[in-house]
Design a protein around this motif. Structure first.
Motif, PDB file in Angstrom:
ATOM      1  N   SER A 247       0.680  -1.301  -0.116  1.00  0.00           N
ATOM      2  CA  SER A 247      -0.549   0.056  -0.279  1.00  0.00           C
ATOM      3  C   SER A 247       0.854   1.166  -0.457  1.00  0.00           C
ATOM      4  CB  SER A 247      -1.059  -0.121   1.097  1.00  0.00           C
ATOM      5  OG  SER A 247      -0.381   0.194   2.210  1.00  0.00           O
ATOM      6  N   LYS A 248       0.657   2.121  -0.152  1.00  0.00           N
ATOM      7  CA  LYS A 248       0.914   3.300  -0.514  1.00  0.00           C
ATOM      8  C   LYS A 248       1.541   3.747   1.249  1.00  0.00           C
ATOM      9  CE  LYS A 248       0.622   8.521  -1.470  1.00  0.00           C
ATOM     10  NZ  LYS A 248      -0.629   9.693  -1.673  1.00  0.00           N
ATOM     11  N   GLU A 249       0.600   3.874   2.236  1.00  0.00           N
ATOM     12  CA  GLU A 249       0.841   3.646   3.867  1.00  0.00           C
ATOM     13  C   GLU A 249       2.342   3.294   3.662  1.00  0.00           C
ATOM     14  OE1 GLU A 249      -1.835   3.021   3.117  1.00  0.00           O
ATOM     15  OE2 GLU A 249      -2.736   5.314   3.471  1.00  0.00           O
ATOM     16  N   GLU A 250       2.421   1.317   3.245  1.00  0.00           N
ATOM     17  CA  GLU A 250       3.419   0.464   3.549  1.00  0.00           C
ATOM     18  C   GLU A 250       4.971   1.508   2.862  1.00  0.00           C
ATOM     19  OE1 GLU A 250       1.776  -3.377   3.716  1.00  0.00           O
ATOM     20  OE2 GLU A 250       1.821  -3.064   2.117  1.00  0.00           O
ATOM     21  N   ILE A 251       4.590   1.658   1.798  1.00  0.00           N
ATOM     22  CA  ILE A 251       5.758   2.368   0.741  1.00  0.00           C
ATOM     23  C   ILE A 251       6.366   3.437   1.411  1.00  0.00           C
ATOM     24  CG2 ILE A 251       6.471   3.463  -1.487  1.00  0.00           C
ATOM     25  CD1 ILE A 251       4.497   1.108  -2.712  1.00  0.00           C
ATOM     26  N   GLU A 252       5.614   5.035   2.105  1.00  0.00           N
ATOM     27  CA  GLU A 252       5.776   5.564   2.385  1.00  0.00           C
ATOM     28  C   GLU A 252       6.577   5.024   4.252  1.00  0.00           C
ATOM     29  OE1 GLU A 252       2.530   8.144   3.118  1.00  0.00           O
ATOM     30  OE2 GLU A 252       2.774   9.220   1.043  1.00  0.00           O
TER      31      GLU A 252
END
Length: 95
Positions: free
Chosen positions: A77-82
């Protein structure tokens, strides 16, 4: 109880029974994974999905292996990547 309601209850019971099995038949695997018979035949004939043919005819699937296959190539997810980017940049700044 009408026929439609009875059919729905039977479908739920069948799904529960399949959920408790460790080894699935071809039809059960199609139902479990939500894919068509032709697509599953294609996957087995090209050996892209783990399966067994103990007598050379019937095809069986180990549910654990199907789950691994279904979950391959996961997307973060975007949150995991960030979060990973932040951890990486913090680790590089302390060196």
């Amino acid at each position: 109880m009408d026929n439609i309601e009875l059919e729905q209850r039977l479908d739920r019971i069948e799904r529960l029974l399949i959920a408790n099995k460790e080894v699935l038949t071809f039809e059960e695997a199609c139902e479990y994974m939500g894919i068509s018979r032709s697509f599953l035949y294609k996957l087995t004939s090209t050996r892209k999905i783990p399966h067994s043919k103990p007598n050379g005819k019937m095809i069986f699937f180990e549910k654990k292996k199907l789950n691994v296959w279904l979950l391959q190539n996961g997307r973060k997810s975007k949150e995991e990547i960030e979060s990973e980017a932040l951890k990486y940049s913090l680790n590089n700044n302390t060196k």
